[in-house]
Design a protein around this motif. Structure first.
Motif, PDB file in Angstrom:
ATOM      1  N   VAL A 266      -5.342  24.002 -15.736  1.00  0.00           N
ATOM      2  CA  VAL A 266      -5.116  22.120 -15.695  1.00  0.00           C
ATOM      3  C   VAL A 266      -4.003  22.079 -14.677  1.00  0.00           C
ATOM      4  O   VAL A 266      -3.664  21.374 -13.776  1.00  0.00           O
ATOM      5  CB  VAL A 266      -4.838  21.955 -17.000  1.00  0.00           C
ATOM      6  CG1 VAL A 266      -4.220  20.499 -17.106  1.00  0.00           C
ATOM      7  CG2 VAL A 266      -6.627  22.231 -17.508  1.00  0.00           C
ATOM      8  N   ILE A 267      -2.720  23.104 -14.798  1.00  0.00           N
ATOM      9  CA  ILE A 267      -1.263  22.554 -14.978  1.00  0.00           C
ATOM     10  C   ILE A 267      -1.024  23.144 -13.856  1.00  0.00           C
ATOM     11  O   ILE A 267      -0.654  22.431 -12.453  1.00  0.00           O
ATOM     12  CB  ILE A 267      -0.642  23.486 -15.602  1.00  0.00           C
ATOM     13  CG1 ILE A 267      -0.547  23.609 -16.873  1.00  0.00           C
ATOM     14  CG2 ILE A 267       0.542  24.046 -14.927  1.00  0.00           C
ATOM     15  CD1 ILE A 267       0.302  24.757 -17.992  1.00  0.00           C
ATOM     16  N   SER A 268      -1.843  24.168 -12.592  1.00  0.00           N
ATOM     17  CA  SER A 268      -1.938  24.428 -11.240  1.00  0.00           C
ATOM     18  C   SER A 268      -2.848  23.843 -10.500  1.00  0.00           C
ATOM     19  O   SER A 268      -2.496  23.154  -9.938  1.00  0.00           O
ATOM     20  CB  SER A 268      -2.155  26.007 -10.904  1.00  0.00           C
ATOM     21  OG  SER A 268      -3.792  25.918 -11.461  1.00  0.00           O
ATOM     22  N   SER A 269      -3.890  22.884 -11.086  1.00  0.00           N
ATOM     23  CA  SER A 269      -4.750  22.739  -9.931  1.00  0.00           C
ATOM     24  C   SER A 269      -5.404  21.182 -10.336  1.00  0.00           C
ATOM     25  O   SER A 269      -6.206  20.738 -10.028  1.00  0.00           O
ATOM     26  CB  SER A 269      -5.940  23.762  -9.587  1.00  0.00           C
ATOM     27  OG  SER A 269      -5.581  24.942  -9.133  1.00  0.00           O
ATOM     28  N   GLY A 270      -4.937  20.916 -11.979  1.00  0.00           N
ATOM     29  CA  GLY A 270      -5.729  19.515 -12.526  1.00  0.00           C
ATOM     30  C   GLY A 270      -6.928  20.085 -13.046  1.00  0.00           C
ATOM     31  O   GLY A 270      -7.163  21.254 -13.491  1.00  0.00           O
ATOM     32  N   LEU A 271      -6.672  18.696 -14.146  1.00  0.00           N
ATOM     33  CA  LEU A 271      -7.882  18.526 -14.793  1.00  0.00           C
ATOM     34  C   LEU A 271      -9.219  19.123 -14.623  1.00  0.00           C
ATOM     35  O   LEU A 271      -9.980  19.792 -15.375  1.00  0.00           O
ATOM     36  CB  LEU A 271      -7.373  17.534 -15.600  1.00  0.00           C
ATOM     37  CG  LEU A 271      -8.477  17.008 -17.020  1.00  0.00           C
ATOM     38  CD1 LEU A 271      -7.772  17.672 -18.192  1.00  0.00           C
ATOM     39  CD2 LEU A 271      -8.409  15.226 -16.931  1.00  0.00           C
ATOM     40  N   LYS A 272      -9.403  18.618 -13.060  1.00  0.00           N
ATOM     41  CA  LYS A 272     -10.969  18.789 -12.633  1.00  0.00           C
ATOM     42  C   LYS A 272     -10.927  20.413 -12.491  1.00  0.00           C
ATOM     43  O   LYS A 272     -12.135  21.207 -13.448  1.00  0.00           O
ATOM     44  CB  LYS A 272     -10.944  18.260 -11.628  1.00  0.00           C
ATOM     45  CG  LYS A 272     -12.460  18.722 -11.093  1.00  0.00           C
ATOM     46  CD  LYS A 272     -12.946  18.319 -10.091  1.00  0.00           C
ATOM     47  CE  LYS A 272     -13.822  18.217  -8.720  1.00  0.00           C
ATOM     48  NZ  LYS A 272     -14.227  18.036  -7.350  1.00  0.00           N
ATOM     49  N   ALA A 273     -10.196  21.215 -12.100  1.00  0.00           N
ATOM     50  CA  ALA A 273     -10.437  22.676 -12.312  1.00  0.00           C
ATOM     51  C   ALA A 273     -10.456  23.562 -13.744  1.00  0.00           C
ATOM     52  O   ALA A 273     -11.039  24.826 -13.595  1.00  0.00           O
ATOM     53  CB  ALA A 273      -9.132  22.712 -11.180  1.00  0.00           C
TER      54      ALA A 273
ATOM     55  N   GLY B 108     -10.970  26.700 -25.634  1.00  0.00           N
ATOM     56  CA  GLY B 108     -10.585  26.642 -24.463  1.00  0.00           C
ATOM     57  C   GLY B 108     -11.099  24.605 -23.628  1.00  0.00           C
ATOM     58  O   GLY B 108     -10.495  25.532 -22.764  1.00  0.00           O
ATOM     59  N   LEU B 109     -12.170  24.423 -24.628  1.00  0.00           N
ATOM     60  CA  LEU B 109     -11.929  22.738 -24.211  1.00  0.00           C
ATOM     61  C   LEU B 109     -10.531  22.318 -24.483  1.00  0.00           C
ATOM     62  O   LEU B 109     -10.664  21.591 -23.781  1.00  0.00           O
ATOM     63  CB  LEU B 109     -13.178  22.895 -24.633  1.00  0.00           C
ATOM     64  CG  LEU B 109     -13.406  21.156 -24.966  1.00  0.00           C
ATOM     65  CD1 LEU B 109     -14.080  20.424 -23.405  1.00  0.00           C
ATOM     66  CD2 LEU B 109     -14.468  20.591 -25.342  1.00  0.00           C
ATOM     67  N   TYR B 110      -9.944  22.928 -25.167  1.00  0.00           N
ATOM     68  CA  TYR B 110      -9.313  21.822 -25.687  1.00  0.00           C
ATOM     69  C   TYR B 110      -7.784  21.632 -24.664  1.00  0.00           C
ATOM     70  O   TYR B 110      -6.828  20.849 -24.790  1.00  0.00           O
ATOM     71  CB  TYR B 110      -7.914  22.729 -27.385  1.00  0.00           C
ATOM     72  CG  TYR B 110      -6.996  22.420 -27.531  1.00  0.00           C
ATOM     73  CD1 TYR B 110      -7.197  21.123 -28.189  1.00  0.00           C
ATOM     74  CD2 TYR B 110      -5.835  22.343 -27.485  1.00  0.00           C
ATOM     75  CE1 TYR B 110      -6.200  19.731 -28.879  1.00  0.00           C
ATOM     76  CE2 TYR B 110      -4.594  21.540 -28.517  1.00  0.00           C
ATOM     77  CZ  TYR B 110      -4.901  20.999 -28.673  1.00  0.00           C
ATOM     78  OH  TYR B 110      -3.891  19.641 -29.459  1.00  0.00           O
ATOM     79  N   PRO B 111      -7.408  22.589 -24.062  1.00  0.00           N
ATOM     80  CA  PRO B 111      -6.228  22.152 -22.846  1.00  0.00           C
ATOM     81  C   PRO B 111      -6.834  21.381 -22.328  1.00  0.00           C
ATOM     82  O   PRO B 111      -5.891  20.358 -22.375  1.00  0.00           O
ATOM     83  CB  PRO B 111      -6.322  23.673 -22.042  1.00  0.00           C
ATOM     84  CG  PRO B 111      -6.509  24.774 -22.689  1.00  0.00           C
ATOM     85  CD  PRO B 111      -7.802  23.855 -24.205  1.00  0.00           C
ATOM     86  N   MET B 112      -7.938  20.612 -22.146  1.00  0.00           N
ATOM     87  CA  MET B 112      -8.269  19.591 -20.995  1.00  0.00           C
ATOM     88  C   MET B 112      -7.942  18.621 -22.437  1.00  0.00           C
ATOM     89  O   MET B 112      -7.406  17.017 -21.869  1.00  0.00           O
ATOM     90  CB  MET B 112      -9.152  19.440 -20.699  1.00  0.00           C
ATOM     91  CG  MET B 112      -9.701  20.326 -19.369  1.00  0.00           C
ATOM     92  SD  MET B 112      -9.148  21.956 -19.463  1.00  0.00           S
ATOM     93  CE  MET B 112     -10.766  22.470 -21.009  1.00  0.00           C
TER      94      MET B 112
END
Length: 173
Positions: free
Chosen positions: A49-56, A86-90
């Motif tokens: 998420v940090i490096s490439s965005g929410l979609k990534a 695994g889902l929590y970061p988004m």
């Protein structure tokens, strides 16, 4: 140069997802510490998420979740990653966008309690084996204790993200 950036935006989350699968697999082999090792695996979609965005991040989570559910022998560890860590970061990323602390914690705790309930209802026996005996005996003690631990986890997770931003991301990119 533009083509290289597109390749990195696809490859980096894929590599992070593969590392998440390895961590969840290792968690399934470990006699104790399943929750901790799987939680560590949850840091990898956050890096995506940090490096490439929410979609990534979602793609990293989805790919890793499918592979863990197929390949990891301990299905509790696989489901723990898929439904929660695994889902929590988004979810965290989306909840923290409005910058309203009360709303943020309502969303985060709502997600956690929903995921925890799914884990409890689908894998009750496996879940109770991983918890201390007093918590496994009383549902009324389990949820408040789990919520307190989750809030502490969220705080620590935020600190690890700050470390990633200040040290790791500069080295990787």
């Amino acid at each position: 140069m533009r083509r290289k950036n597109a390749a990195v935006k696809v490859a980096y989350p894929a590599i992070l997802g593969a590392l998440a699968v390895i961590l969840v697999y290792l968690a399934s082999l470990a006699p104790t510490g399943c929750w901790g090792i799987v939680a560590l695996g949850g840091l990898l979609p956050a890096a995506a998420v940090i490096s490439s965005g929410l979609k990534a991040g979602f793609l990293c989570w989805a790919g890793a979740s499918i592979l863990t559910l197929l390949l990891v022998p301990d299905k509790f560890c696989a489901l723990l990653f898929t439904a929660l860590f695994g889902l929590y970061p988004m979810i965290k990323s989306m909840a923290e966008k409005p910058r309203k602390r009360i709303l943020e914690y309502i969303v985060k705790l709502g997600f956690f309690n929903a995921a925890f309930t799914v884990l409890y209802l689908t894998m009750m026996g496996a879940m109770l084996e991983t918890l201390p005996a007093p918590l496994g005996e009383s549902l009324w003690a389990l949820y408040p204790a789990a919520n307190i631990v989750f809030v502490a986890y969220d705080y620590g997770f935020s600190k690890l993200i700050a470390v990633y931003l200040s040290r790791v991301q500069r080295a990787v990119h």
